[in-house]
Write a protein that holds these residues in place. Structure first.
Motif, mmCIF file in Angstrom:
data_model
loop_
_atom_site.group_PDB
_atom_site.id
_atom_site.type_symbol
_atom_site.label_atom_id
_atom_site.label_comp_id
_atom_site.label_asym_id
_atom_site.label_seq_id
_atom_site.Cartn_x
_atom_site.Cartn_y
_atom_site.Cartn_z
ATOM 1 N N PRO A 148 0.808 -1.229 0.000
ATOM 2 C CA PRO A 148 0.000 0.000 0.000
ATOM 3 C C PRO A 148 0.840 1.277 0.000
ATOM 4 O O PRO A 148 0.399 2.303 -0.514
ATOM 5 N N ALA A 149 2.037 1.216 0.576
ATOM 6 C CA ALA A 149 2.893 2.403 0.644
ATOM 7 C C ALA A 149 3.757 2.564 -0.594
ATOM 8 O O ALA A 149 4.319 3.645 -0.811
ATOM 9 N N LEU A 150 3.879 1.522 -1.407
ATOM 10 C CA LEU A 150 4.791 1.542 -2.554
ATOM 11 C C LEU A 150 4.083 1.798 -3.878
ATOM 12 O O LEU A 150 4.739 1.858 -4.915
ATOM 13 N N THR A 151 2.770 1.934 -3.836
ATOM 14 C CA THR A 151 2.018 2.042 -5.088
ATOM 15 C C THR A 151 1.855 3.475 -5.571
ATOM 16 O O THR A 151 1.260 3.707 -6.621
ATOM 17 N N GLY A 152 2.345 4.451 -4.819
ATOM 18 C CA GLY A 152 2.232 5.841 -5.238
ATOM 19 C C GLY A 152 3.234 6.191 -6.321
ATOM 20 O O GLY A 152 4.076 5.386 -6.732
ATOM 21 N N SER A 153 3.169 7.435 -6.781
ATOM 22 C CA SER A 153 4.030 7.875 -7.879
ATOM 23 C C SER A 153 5.375 8.399 -7.393
ATOM 24 O O SER A 153 6.292 8.574 -8.194
ATOM 25 N N ALA A 154 5.495 8.689 -6.090
ATOM 26 C CA ALA A 154 6.745 9.260 -5.576
ATOM 27 C C ALA A 154 7.777 8.173 -5.327
ATOM 28 O O ALA A 154 7.469 7.108 -4.810
ATOM 29 N N HIS A 155 9.011 8.448 -5.724
ATOM 30 C CA HIS A 155 10.108 7.514 -5.497
ATOM 31 C C HIS A 155 11.298 8.282 -4.937
ATOM 32 O O HIS A 155 11.644 9.338 -5.457
ATOM 33 N N PRO A 156 11.905 7.775 -3.877
ATOM 34 C CA PRO A 156 11.511 6.577 -3.152
ATOM 35 C C PRO A 156 10.271 6.806 -2.308
ATOM 36 O O PRO A 156 9.927 7.947 -1.991
ATOM 37 N N ALA A 157 9.581 5.719 -1.974
ATOM 38 C CA ALA A 157 8.418 5.829 -1.101
ATOM 39 C C ALA A 157 8.862 6.347 0.261
ATOM 40 O O ALA A 157 9.927 5.984 0.755
ATOM 41 N N ASN A 158 8.040 7.192 0.851
ATOM 42 C CA ASN A 158 8.371 7.777 2.145
ATOM 43 C C ASN A 158 7.304 7.383 3.154
ATOM 44 O O ASN A 158 6.115 7.644 2.949
ATOM 45 N N LEU A 159 7.723 6.763 4.253
ATOM 46 C CA LEU A 159 6.771 6.235 5.217
ATOM 47 C C LEU A 159 6.054 7.332 5.988
ATOM 48 O O LEU A 159 4.905 7.154 6.408
ATOM 49 N N ALA A 160 6.689 8.469 6.182
ATOM 50 C CA ALA A 160 6.020 9.575 6.869
ATOM 51 C C ALA A 160 4.942 10.181 5.978
ATOM 52 O O ALA A 160 3.820 10.463 6.429
ATOM 53 N N ARG A 161 5.274 10.391 4.718
ATOM 54 C CA ARG A 161 4.279 10.925 3.793
ATOM 55 C C ARG A 161 3.103 9.951 3.657
ATOM 56 O O ARG A 161 1.944 10.362 3.590
ATOM 57 N N PHE A 162 3.395 8.659 3.584
ATOM 58 C CA PHE A 162 2.328 7.660 3.493
ATOM 59 C C PHE A 162 1.420 7.726 4.708
ATOM 60 O O PHE A 162 0.188 7.739 4.581
#
Length: 302
Positions: A148-162
């Motif tokens: 669920p946290a890795l499916t966004g468009s931002a890379h790298p995925a950020n756990l705080a933003r998620f």
């Protein structure tokens, strides 16, 4: 960030948590402007003058000895994470003006052996993150767990933003309030260690602007050490998962932490973790930067 304000707010919020009774002091007067200790009470407990403690609380930690910092930590009953944070603030205060220039985080290529290590951990979800909670490398089971946290468009995925900006986080974390508090405390701890990193500052500014929950928790100035514990997820594919975690700083890669999860054998979570491995084998997620590639640090989303 204004380092003097960081010091002042940290010390003020710590003494506000302790009552005179808890500190073994008589309550001086019926009407108190602050809910916790007064400056003169902290000074008394620390064995320093009121004027000197007031100077410290104004953000002037320059020249404060280890003995003084230890005395203040005892007076304020700081835990291990808070003591480390106070020392980080003091260390930064000791640096000269030339060292206080804001800077961008310099992306460093991950050593290929780190990804090889993650890939060898076939029965444990594992990933490597930096201080601002970017996921820089992850193994297959970790990708399945954090889908669920890795499916966004931002890379790298950020756990705080998620956690604060993605509605899916409220369902993914079984205890979202505790996760929110831990996330903010980890970022606050990182600010103490690396206050002049503009990439970190940009993330905090973004979260403060877009999330009222983040702003509220940020104002508490709480910090924590992230070493070991348990976390419960509600995964969209396999349901509840209660996993123990170990978070291990990488000594040869300052600022990076390897986190791995395990489930107790014979439990429902262990069975679900095995099911997650089968589900993850067919998972199609965007690739993270490969071994040796420099992870992108600028990950702001609209």
């Amino acid at each position: 960030m204004d380092q003097s304000s960081e010091i002042r707010e940290f010390l003020c919020t710590r003494r506000a948590k302790i009552t005179p009774e808890q500190a073994g002091l008589p309550a001086m007067g019926r009407h108190r402007r602050v809910p916790g200790l007064r400056r003169e009470e902290v000074a008394l407990l620390a064995g320093i003058s009121v004027e000197y403690y007031a100077r410290l609380e104004r953000g002037k930690l320059q020249g404060a000895s280890d003995a003084v910092l230890d005395a203040v930590a005892r007076a304020l009953r700081l835990d291990e994470a808070e003591q480390a944070h106070l020392r980080d603030l003091a260390r930064t205060a000791h640096t000269g003006a030339a060292r206080r220039v804001p800077r961008r985080g310099r992306p460093q290529p991950l050593r290929p052996t780190l990804q090889y290590l993650l890939d060898a951990m076939t029965e444990a979800p594992a990933f490597i993150r930096n201080g601002r909670l970017d996921i820089l490398a992850i193994n297959r089971l970790g990708r399945a767990l954090y889908a669920p946290a890795l499916t966004g468009s931002a890379h790298p995925a950020n756990l705080a933003r998620f956690r604060f900006l993605d509605p899916a986080a409220a369902d993914f974390y079984a205890d979202p309030d505790n996760t929110a508090h831990s996330t903010v405390a980890l970022l606050r701890t990182e600010v103490g260690r690396d206050p002049h990193n503009d990439d970190l500052t940009d993330l905090i500014d973004e979260l403060s602007t877009r999330s009222e929950d983040f702003r509220t928790l940020w104002a508490t100035h709480d910090v924590r050490l992230h070493r070991t514990g348990a976390k419960t997820f509600h995964h969209p594919a396999v349901g509840p998962l209660r996993l123990a975690y170990e978070a291990m700083p990488l000594p040869t890669d300052p600022g990076l932490t390897l986190t791995a999860y395990t489930a107790e054998p014979g439990t429902a979570s262990h069975e679900s973790l095995n099911l997650l491995a089968s589900w993850g084998a067919a998972l199609d997620l965007p690739d993270l930067p490969g071994p040796g590639a420099a992870p992108t640090m600028r990950t702001r989303t609209a």
